[in-house]
Design a protein around this motif. Structure first.
Motif, PDB file in Angstrom:
ATOM      1  N   PRO A 176       0.821  -1.212   0.000  1.00  0.00           N
ATOM      2  CA  PRO A 176       0.000   0.000   0.000  1.00  0.00           C
ATOM      3  C   PRO A 176       0.858   1.267   0.000  1.00  0.00           C
ATOM      4  O   PRO A 176       2.045   1.233   0.327  1.00  0.00           O
ATOM      5  CB  PRO A 176      -0.783  -0.121   1.303  1.00  0.00           C
ATOM      6  N   ALA A 177       0.231   2.356  -0.343  1.00  0.00           N
ATOM      7  CA  ALA A 177       0.875   3.670  -0.257  1.00  0.00           C
ATOM      8  C   ALA A 177      -0.003   4.557   0.614  1.00  0.00           C
ATOM      9  O   ALA A 177      -1.234   4.545   0.468  1.00  0.00           O
ATOM     10  CB  ALA A 177       1.045   4.291  -1.633  1.00  0.00           C
ATOM     11  N   PRO A 178       0.572   5.322   1.525  1.00  0.00           N
ATOM     12  CA  PRO A 178      -0.247   6.177   2.384  1.00  0.00           C
ATOM     13  C   PRO A 178      -0.874   7.320   1.606  1.00  0.00           C
ATOM     14  O   PRO A 178      -0.246   7.924   0.729  1.00  0.00           O
ATOM     15  CB  PRO A 178       0.757   6.698   3.419  1.00  0.00           C
ATOM     16  N   GLY A 179      -2.119   7.617   1.936  1.00  0.00           N
ATOM     17  CA  GLY A 179      -2.785   8.754   1.331  1.00  0.00           C
ATOM     18  C   GLY A 179      -2.580  10.001   2.172  1.00  0.00           C
ATOM     19  O   GLY A 179      -1.793  10.014   3.130  1.00  0.00           O
ATOM     20  N   ALA A 180      -3.291  11.051   1.846  1.00  0.00           N
ATOM     21  CA  ALA A 180      -3.177  12.303   2.590  1.00  0.00           C
ATOM     22  C   ALA A 180      -3.536  12.070   4.053  1.00  0.00           C
ATOM     23  O   ALA A 180      -4.541  11.429   4.365  1.00  0.00           O
ATOM     24  CB  ALA A 180      -4.101  13.355   1.981  1.00  0.00           C
ATOM     25  N   GLY A 181      -2.680  12.553   4.949  1.00  0.00           N
ATOM     26  CA  GLY A 181      -2.946  12.420   6.371  1.00  0.00           C
ATOM     27  C   GLY A 181      -2.678  11.045   6.936  1.00  0.00           C
ATOM     28  O   GLY A 181      -3.066  10.761   8.075  1.00  0.00           O
ATOM     29  N   GLN A 182      -2.002  10.199   6.185  1.00  0.00           N
ATOM     30  CA  GLN A 182      -1.750   8.830   6.628  1.00  0.00           C
ATOM     31  C   GLN A 182      -0.252   8.530   6.675  1.00  0.00           C
ATOM     32  O   GLN A 182       0.564   9.236   6.062  1.00  0.00           O
ATOM     33  CB  GLN A 182      -2.413   7.820   5.682  1.00  0.00           C
ATOM     34  N   VAL A 183       0.072   7.454   7.408  1.00  0.00           N
ATOM     35  CA  VAL A 183       1.434   6.944   7.420  1.00  0.00           C
ATOM     36  C   VAL A 183       1.406   5.455   7.080  1.00  0.00           C
ATOM     37  O   VAL A 183       0.380   4.783   7.250  1.00  0.00           O
ATOM     38  CB  VAL A 183       2.136   7.141   8.786  1.00  0.00           C
ATOM     39  N   LEU A 184       2.533   4.954   6.610  1.00  0.00           N
ATOM     40  CA  LEU A 184       2.707   3.532   6.338  1.00  0.00           C
ATOM     41  C   LEU A 184       3.685   2.980   7.362  1.00  0.00           C
ATOM     42  O   LEU A 184       4.780   3.521   7.534  1.00  0.00           O
ATOM     43  CB  LEU A 184       3.234   3.313   4.920  1.00  0.00           C
TER      44      LEU A 184
END
Length: 324
Positions: free
Chosen positions: A27-35
Motif C-alpha cells: 500500500p501507499a499512504p494517502g493524505a494524512g496517513q502513514v505507512l
C-alpha cells in the motif's frame, strides 16, 4: 515488478479455518496517513467476533483484514504529514481492521510515538485495552472506595481494568475467571476476590458491587444485575460472549427500586486528544513498571488461525500478538 506483502483475510465467516494468508500489493499512504512496517499486531476479542460472522449485519464482509492495532516503524508518509515521522517507532490504531499485515496504513491522528523502553509487543498489548479500561471505569463513574467486579477478567481489557481499579483505590476488586490458576495471576495484578464464571464463589466476596465492568455480555449477562448494589452501575465494554437476550432489560425493571444503571461503552465516543493523552500516560507507566502487560503468546502472522483457535477455546490469558 509490483511489490507484494503478506496479509491475513477472512475468506469465509465462521471457524478460524476461514482465515487465510494472501499476497496483496504494497500500500501507499494517502493524505494524512502513514505507512508502518509492522513489528507486532494485537489479536483482540473483536477480531474473533468479526471473523465468526456475528457482525456481518454491521457491514463486515468476507475479505476483511482483521486487526485494529499495530506497532512498528513508519516507513512512508502521505501528503500533509511531516516527514520527521519516517523512522519513528510508533503504536497505531488502524480502525476496525487492516492490522494483520506486514505493512499497515493508519491516520496520523491515530499514531503515537513509543517510549524507547517499551517494546512493540507490549505496546499492542496495552494500547487499546488500557484506554477501554480507563474510560470504561470513568463511564461507570467509579470512585475510590467503591467495589468493582470485572466480568471476563483474563483478557487484556479485563487485566487492565483490574489494575486500574486497584490503583484507583477500589474497596474491592472481584474477578470472574475460569480457573484457580488464572485467579491467582489476577490477584497478583490487584484482584482481591476470585469468582467463577457465573459470579459465584469466594466466601468473603462482597454481596454486591457498585460497579460491574462486563467484557463478555452473552446469554448470562442479565444474571449479573442481581449482583449490583443499590445505585450500582454496569457497563458493557465488550461482547466476546455474544449478544445478551433481547429482553435483558426486564431483569433491571424487576429490581426497579434499586435504581440500577446499565450502559455500553465504546472508545469511539471519546475524543481523539483524550484517548491520546491517556494512552501516552499508560505507555509511560508501563515503561517504568507501574502498569503490567500480560502477553499470552507471540506467534508468526502466518499462524493467525492458531491464534484464533486459542481465542475461541478460551485458552488465552492476556493477549496473543502476531509478528510478521
Amino acid at each position: 515488478m509490483e511489490t507484494t506483502l503478506k496479509a491475513v483475510t477472512i475468506q469465509a465467516f465462521g471457524s478460524p479455518e476461514g482465515l487465510a494468508v494472501i499476497d496483496l500489493p504494497a500500500p501507499a499512504p494517502g493524505a494524512g496517513q502513514v505507512l508502518i512496517a509492522t513489528e507486532a499486531i494485537g489479536v483482540g476479542g473483536v477480531d474473533a467476533v468479526i471473523r465468526s460472522g456475528a457482525l456481518a449485519a454491521y457491514g463486515f464482509t468476507e475479505g476483511h483484514i482483521p486487526g485494529g492495532e499495530v506497532a512498528g516503524t513508519v516507513i512512508a508518509v502521505g501528503d500533509d504529514v511531516d516527514t520527521s515521522w519516517i523512522g519513528q517507532r510508533v503504536w497505531a490504531f488502524t480502525g476496525v481492521g487492516g492490522g494483520y499485515v506486514e505493512q499497515a496504513i493508519a491516520a496520523i491522528e491515530e499514531v503515537l510515538p513509543l517510549p524507547a523502553s517499551l517494546s512493540a509487543v507490549d505496546a499492542v498489548t496495552l494500547g487499546s485495552s488500557g484506554v477501554v479500561a480507563h474510560f470504561g471505569l470513568s463511564h461507570a463513574r467509579f470512585a475510590p472506595g467503591e467495589s468493582v467486579l470485572v466480568r471476563g477478567a483474563a483478557g487484556s481489557i479485563g487485566i487492565m481494568t483490574v489494575q486500574l481499579a486497584a490503583h484507583g483505590g477500589a474497596g474491592a476488586v472481584a474477578v470472574t475467571t475460569s480457573s484457580a490458576e488464572r485467579g491467582e495471576r489476577l490477584r497478583a495484578l490487584g484482584a482481591t476476590h476470585v469468582l467463577d464464571r457465573s459470579g459465584e464463589g469466594g466466601a468473603d466476596a462482597p454481596a454486591g458491587y457498585d460497579v460491574i465492568i462486563d467484557i463478555v455480555a452473552g446469554a448470562d449477562m442479565p444474571s449479573f444485575f442481581a449482583k449490583l448494589n443499590p445505585n450500582g452501575r454496569m457497563v458493557a465494554v465488550g461482547a466476546v460472549g455474544g449478544q445478551p437476550p433481547a429482553d435483558f432489560g426486564m431483569r433491571m425493571m424487576a429490581a426497579f427500586r434499586k435504581s440500577m444503571s446499565f450502559a455500553t461503552f465504546s472508545a469511539d465516543t471519546v475524543a481523539g486528544p483524550e484517548r491520546r493523552a491517556v494512552r501516552t500516560e499508560q505507555f509511560a507507566a508501563a515503561s517504568r513498571g507501574a502498569l503490567h502487560t500480560v502477553v499470552h503468546e507471540v506467534l508468526p502472522l502466518e499462524q493467525a488461525v492458531s491464534a484464533h483457535r486459542k481465542m475461541d477455546a478460551g485458552e488465552v490469558f492476556g493477549r496473543i500478538v502476531l509478528t510478521p
